[in-house]
Structure formats: C-alpha cells, structure tokens
Design a protein around this motif. Structure first.
Motif, PDB file in Angstrom:
ATOM      1  N   ALA A 101     -59.936  -7.405 -40.872  1.00  0.00           N
ATOM      2  CA  ALA A 101     -59.755  -7.067 -39.463  1.00  0.00           C
ATOM      3  C   ALA A 101     -60.903  -7.661 -38.650  1.00  0.00           C
ATOM      4  CB  ALA A 101     -59.688  -5.557 -39.284  1.00  0.00           C
ATOM      5  N   GLY A 102     -60.581  -8.133 -37.456  1.00  0.00           N
ATOM      6  CA  GLY A 102     -61.609  -8.713 -36.593  1.00  0.00           C
ATOM      7  C   GLY A 102     -61.429 -10.201 -36.407  1.00  0.00           C
ATOM      8  N   ARG A 103     -62.497 -10.845 -36.013  1.00  0.00           N
ATOM      9  CA  ARG A 103     -62.473 -12.274 -35.685  1.00  0.00           C
ATOM     10  C   ARG A 103     -62.789 -13.088 -36.931  1.00  0.00           C
ATOM     11  NH1 ARG A 103     -66.089 -15.951 -32.747  1.00  0.00           N
ATOM     12  NH2 ARG A 103     -64.907 -17.101 -31.142  1.00  0.00           N
ATOM     13  N   VAL A 104     -61.947 -14.100 -37.225  1.00  0.00           N
ATOM     14  CA  VAL A 104     -62.122 -14.944 -38.401  1.00  0.00           C
ATOM     15  C   VAL A 104     -62.109 -16.411 -37.971  1.00  0.00           C
ATOM     16  CG1 VAL A 104     -61.183 -15.632 -40.639  1.00  0.00           C
ATOM     17  CG2 VAL A 104     -61.023 -13.241 -39.908  1.00  0.00           C
ATOM     18  N   ARG A 105     -63.135 -17.130 -38.384  1.00  0.00           N
ATOM     19  CA  ARG A 105     -63.241 -18.560 -38.078  1.00  0.00           C
ATOM     20  C   ARG A 105     -62.963 -19.366 -39.344  1.00  0.00           C
ATOM     21  NH1 ARG A 105     -67.796 -22.268 -38.248  1.00  0.00           N
ATOM     22  NH2 ARG A 105     -67.529 -23.975 -36.743  1.00  0.00           N
ATOM     23  N   LEU A 106     -62.075 -20.356 -39.230  1.00  0.00           N
ATOM     24  CA  LEU A 106     -61.714 -21.245 -40.339  1.00  0.00           C
ATOM     25  C   LEU A 106     -62.058 -22.657 -39.926  1.00  0.00           C
ATOM     26  CD1 LEU A 106     -58.109 -19.790 -40.744  1.00  0.00           C
ATOM     27  CD2 LEU A 106     -60.103 -19.111 -42.089  1.00  0.00           C
ATOM     28  N   THR A 107     -62.786 -23.374 -40.771  1.00  0.00           N
ATOM     29  CA  THR A 107     -63.192 -24.717 -40.368  1.00  0.00           C
ATOM     30  C   THR A 107     -63.429 -25.613 -41.574  1.00  0.00           C
ATOM     31  OG1 THR A 107     -64.745 -25.956 -38.960  1.00  0.00           O
ATOM     32  CG2 THR A 107     -65.664 -24.185 -40.317  1.00  0.00           C
ATOM     33  N   THR A 108     -63.373 -26.902 -41.342  1.00  0.00           N
ATOM     34  CA  THR A 108     -63.802 -27.911 -42.309  1.00  0.00           C
ATOM     35  C   THR A 108     -64.247 -29.134 -41.541  1.00  0.00           C
ATOM     36  OG1 THR A 108     -63.237 -28.952 -44.420  1.00  0.00           O
ATOM     37  CG2 THR A 108     -61.642 -29.190 -42.662  1.00  0.00           C
ATOM     38  N   ASP A 109     -65.005 -29.991 -42.206  1.00  0.00           N
ATOM     39  CA  ASP A 109     -65.491 -31.215 -41.568  1.00  0.00           C
ATOM     40  C   ASP A 109     -65.662 -32.253 -42.668  1.00  0.00           C
ATOM     41  OD1 ASP A 109     -66.242 -32.799 -39.456  1.00  0.00           O
ATOM     42  OD2 ASP A 109     -68.335 -32.149 -39.458  1.00  0.00           O
ATOM     43  N   ALA A 110     -64.637 -33.076 -42.866  1.00  0.00           N
ATOM     44  CA  ALA A 110     -64.607 -34.035 -43.969  1.00  0.00           C
ATOM     45  C   ALA A 110     -64.899 -35.442 -43.478  1.00  0.00           C
ATOM     46  CB  ALA A 110     -63.240 -34.002 -44.649  1.00  0.00           C
ATOM     47  N   VAL A 144     -54.180 -26.519 -45.235  1.00  0.00           N
ATOM     48  CA  VAL A 144     -55.097 -27.225 -44.343  1.00  0.00           C
ATOM     49  C   VAL A 144     -55.902 -28.319 -45.044  1.00  0.00           C
ATOM     50  CG1 VAL A 144     -55.326 -25.351 -42.664  1.00  0.00           C
ATOM     51  CG2 VAL A 144     -56.773 -25.367 -44.704  1.00  0.00           C
ATOM     52  N   ASN A 145     -55.582 -28.613 -46.292  1.00  0.00           N
ATOM     53  CA  ASN A 145     -56.349 -29.613 -47.028  1.00  0.00           C
ATOM     54  C   ASN A 145     -55.681 -30.984 -46.978  1.00  0.00           C
ATOM     55  OD1 ASN A 145     -57.119 -26.915 -48.758  1.00  0.00           O
ATOM     56  ND2 ASN A 145     -58.795 -28.392 -48.642  1.00  0.00           N
ATOM     57  N   ILE A 146     -56.487 -32.021 -47.035  1.00  0.00           N
ATOM     58  CA  ILE A 146     -55.972 -33.382 -47.119  1.00  0.00           C
ATOM     59  C   ILE A 146     -55.212 -33.545 -48.429  1.00  0.00           C
ATOM     60  CG2 ILE A 146     -56.674 -35.803 -47.317  1.00  0.00           C
ATOM     61  CD1 ILE A 146     -58.998 -35.105 -45.386  1.00  0.00           C
ATOM     62  N   HIS A 147     -54.102 -34.234 -48.380  1.00  0.00           N
ATOM     63  CA  HIS A 147     -53.198 -34.373 -49.519  1.00  0.00           C
ATOM     64  C   HIS A 147     -53.897 -35.042 -50.703  1.00  0.00           C
ATOM     65  CE1 HIS A 147     -49.496 -35.735 -51.678  1.00  0.00           C
ATOM     66  NE2 HIS A 147     -49.028 -34.596 -51.202  1.00  0.00           N
ATOM     67  N   HIS A 148     -53.505 -34.618 -51.917  1.00  0.00           N
ATOM     68  CA  HIS A 148     -54.167 -35.143 -53.121  1.00  0.00           C
ATOM     69  C   HIS A 148     -54.017 -36.653 -53.270  1.00  0.00           C
ATOM     70  CE1 HIS A 148     -50.356 -35.740 -55.286  1.00  0.00           C
ATOM     71  NE2 HIS A 148     -49.981 -34.580 -54.798  1.00  0.00           N
ATOM     72  N   ILE A 182     -64.994 -38.894 -49.016  1.00  0.00           N
ATOM     73  CA  ILE A 182     -66.426 -39.098 -49.214  1.00  0.00           C
ATOM     74  C   ILE A 182     -67.149 -37.766 -49.115  1.00  0.00           C
ATOM     75  CG2 ILE A 182     -68.481 -40.243 -48.296  1.00  0.00           C
ATOM     76  CD1 ILE A 182     -66.589 -42.433 -47.229  1.00  0.00           C
ATOM     77  N   VAL A 183     -66.791 -36.977 -48.115  1.00  0.00           N
ATOM     78  CA  VAL A 183     -67.237 -35.581 -48.003  1.00  0.00           C
ATOM     79  C   VAL A 183     -65.988 -34.724 -48.085  1.00  0.00           C
ATOM     80  CG1 VAL A 183     -68.312 -33.843 -46.546  1.00  0.00           C
ATOM     81  CG2 VAL A 183     -69.235 -36.176 -46.586  1.00  0.00           C
ATOM     82  N   PRO A 184     -65.849 -33.858 -49.099  1.00  0.00           N
ATOM     83  CA  PRO A 184     -64.622 -33.081 -49.286  1.00  0.00           C
ATOM     84  C   PRO A 184     -64.329 -32.171 -48.100  1.00  0.00           C
ATOM     85  CG  PRO A 184     -66.014 -32.995 -51.243  1.00  0.00           C
ATOM     86  CD  PRO A 184     -66.843 -33.617 -50.160  1.00  0.00           C
ATOM     87  N   ASP A 185     -63.051 -31.882 -47.924  1.00  0.00           N
ATOM     88  CA  ASP A 185     -62.626 -30.998 -46.831  1.00  0.00           C
ATOM     89  C   ASP A 185     -62.598 -29.548 -47.315  1.00  0.00           C
ATOM     90  OD1 ASP A 185     -60.518 -31.602 -48.540  1.00  0.00           O
ATOM     91  OD2 ASP A 185     -58.989 -31.332 -46.997  1.00  0.00           O
ATOM     92  N   LEU A 199     -63.663 -42.095 -41.388  1.00  0.00           N
ATOM     93  CA  LEU A 199     -63.218 -41.183 -40.352  1.00  0.00           C
ATOM     94  C   LEU A 199     -63.771 -39.799 -40.624  1.00  0.00           C
ATOM     95  CD1 LEU A 199     -59.439 -42.171 -40.124  1.00  0.00           C
ATOM     96  CD2 LEU A 199     -61.216 -42.730 -38.465  1.00  0.00           C
ATOM     97  N   ARG A 200     -64.225 -39.153 -39.571  1.00  0.00           N
ATOM     98  CA  ARG A 200     -64.598 -37.738 -39.649  1.00  0.00           C
ATOM     99  C   ARG A 200     -63.388 -36.926 -39.212  1.00  0.00           C
ATOM    100  NH1 ARG A 200     -67.857 -34.446 -35.357  1.00  0.00           N
ATOM    101  NH2 ARG A 200     -68.194 -32.478 -36.451  1.00  0.00           N
ATOM    102  N   ALA A 201     -62.892 -36.081 -40.098  1.00  0.00           N
ATOM    103  CA  ALA A 201     -61.679 -35.313 -39.823  1.00  0.00           C
ATOM    104  C   ALA A 201     -61.928 -33.842 -40.104  1.00  0.00           C
ATOM    105  CB  ALA A 201     -60.513 -35.820 -40.674  1.00  0.00           C
TER     106      ALA A 201
END
Length: 270
Positions: free
Chosen positions: A65-74, A23-27, A34-37, A3-5
């Motif tokens: 201050a300003g615009r902040v982007r948070l992302t992951t693709d595991a 926001v991390n997948i549980h231990h 397979i690809v860390p988050d 799965l891509r999450a």
C-alpha cells in the motif's frame, strides 16, 4: 551505436496489490545489453520472474500500500540500421506455415477477424500477395487513422478503430494485424522502445511504442503502420497476439498511475 533506454513508473496503491510487470528488453537482444535493464523498486519489493507462453520475461510482485516507484536505466548496443525492407518476400500458403505461426492467424481480444474479413478481402484481395500486400495494408491504415494521444483508449478494438478512424500506435497495429490475419498472413504484436533517431526535431515526449511482425517468405518481418517509414533504434520488449498479451503492467486491484516517463536516447561518442 549505444542507446540509453529506460522508464520511470510511479503508482499509488490503496492496499497491497499483486502486479505483473512486462518491462524487460526481449531476450533476443540480450547480447546487446551493455548495462542490464534491472528493475528497481522504491520501496524495495521482492520480485520473482517467469516466462509467459510467448517467451516474454515477466516480473511478479506484491506491491505494498502507498506510493511505489518502478524504474530501470539500461544501455543497449544497436547497429543503427533502419528497419529492413524485403519487397520480393512472397506470402506462404496456410498449409505450409510453421505450426507456431498459426495462432497469429486467429482472432484475439483486439483483433476481430470475423468482423473485418470481408472488408479486408474487398480492400486488399487484389494486391500482390506477400510483402507488397502487407505494405499496402500499412499504407492504408497509416492514412485511415488520425493519430491523437487524447483519443487513447484501453478498450478500443480493431473494428472500432476502422469505424472511428482515430487512435494511437497500438490502434494502428491492431487494425493492420487484423487485416493481415484475415488475408491468411500471420501477424504478431510487438512492444518496446523506439528512438527518434533520424526524425526531424523537435522530438516528441518519450513513450513505449507498438509495431508488428508479419510472417512472409519463411520469416518474420517488421512493419510499423503508425510511422510507416523505416526507423532506427527499435528495441523489442515483448511479443504476443495483441496488446492484451503484452501489457506493461497488469494490476490485480485498484491503483492510480501518478507518473509515466520513458526514454530512448543516443549516447554520443566520446
């Protein structure tokens, strides 16, 4: 199956603001990654991590201050099995419960056991203790609440859900957990990704999901009163007493959430 999450959250901060991100997948699913988050921020931000009192991994940062982007693709390995059902699991007596489960018998921010105890015993006191009782609670909650994204509220408690009969997945979970706790069944809140595998098209917009675990027969069992059917592709991120303990983002100052995207998609076999 793989799965891509992942997610993409975009915030706007009027000033430098401390934030905590859960926001991390549980231990417990660590060996399935397979690809860390890995959390990626734009612009780059210094992040430190710690385990909270429930063992969840938290990220701590000072957002500029300003615009902040948070992302992951595991990419996560999953066994593609639906949630297990154990109808013969029996309820443990309170005096025999492990000490670490006792906190999940108590009232909490969104689970007012004092307000709903009498109702719980009236509705479910005659049900077979154990798995059948918890499933009956889920059946009741599933039918009692009308799901409506437009009625989402960050402050709605279990008692309010019971009275108003509307809400989103977290509201189903809070009400079901409260009934369980009133009946001396430890129940803990879970949040994470939930794929649409095995469900009819068209799939809904991606989102994080809530479910709960009840302690029955010497172990934790998964229950999902919102969907109320065994589902595949469930990826745990965090556990706590209720949604207050596992907020995806906790900000210590004003901000605006500009964009919110979540995905949990099957990767086709080559």
């Amino acid at each position: 199956m793989q799965l891509r999450a992942g997610y993409e959250l975009i915030y706007s901060f009027p000033q430098p603001t401390p934030i905590i991100l859960l926001v991390n997948i549980h231990h417990s699913r660590g060996t399935d990654l397979i690809v860390p988050d890995r959390l990626i921020t734009e612009p780059p931000i210094s992040i430190t991590g710690f385990h909270d009192i429930f063992g969840n991994w938290c990220n701590r940062a000072l957002a500029p201050a300003g615009r902040v982007r948070l992302t992951t693709d595991a990419i996560v390995r999953d066994n593609n099995h639906p949630d297990e059902i154990f109808p013969d699991a029996r309820q443990d007596s309170v005096q025999h419960l492990p000490e670490e489960t006792l906190v999940y018998l108590l009232g909490s921010r969104y689970c007012e056991t004092d307000l709903l105890s009498q109702t719980a015993w009236q509705l479910f006191g005659d049900m077979t203790p154990g798995y059948p009782r918890v499933q009956y609670i889920c059946d009741y909650v599933h039918n009692h609440i009308a799901f409506n994204y437009q009625n989402a509220s960050a402050t709605r408690s279990a008692a309010e859900v019971f009275n108003h009969r509307t809400g989103v997945c977290r509201d189903y979970v809070h009400l079901a957990m409260t009934f369980c706790r009133c009946l001396n069944i430890p129940a803990r809140y879970c949040t994470g990704y939930l794929s649409d595998l095995g469900t009819p098209l068209p799939y809904g917009v991606g989102d994080f999901a809530a479910w709960f675990e009840a302690w029955i027969g010497g172990r934790w069992h998964t229950f999902d009163p919102r969907n109320n059917v065994p589902r595949r592709g469930r990826i745990l991120m965090a556990r706590g007493r209720d949604a207050c303990d596992v907020a995806i983002t906790t900000t210590f100052g004003p901000n605006t959430l500009e964009s919110f995207r979540v995905w949990t998609d099957e990767i086709p076999d080559n």
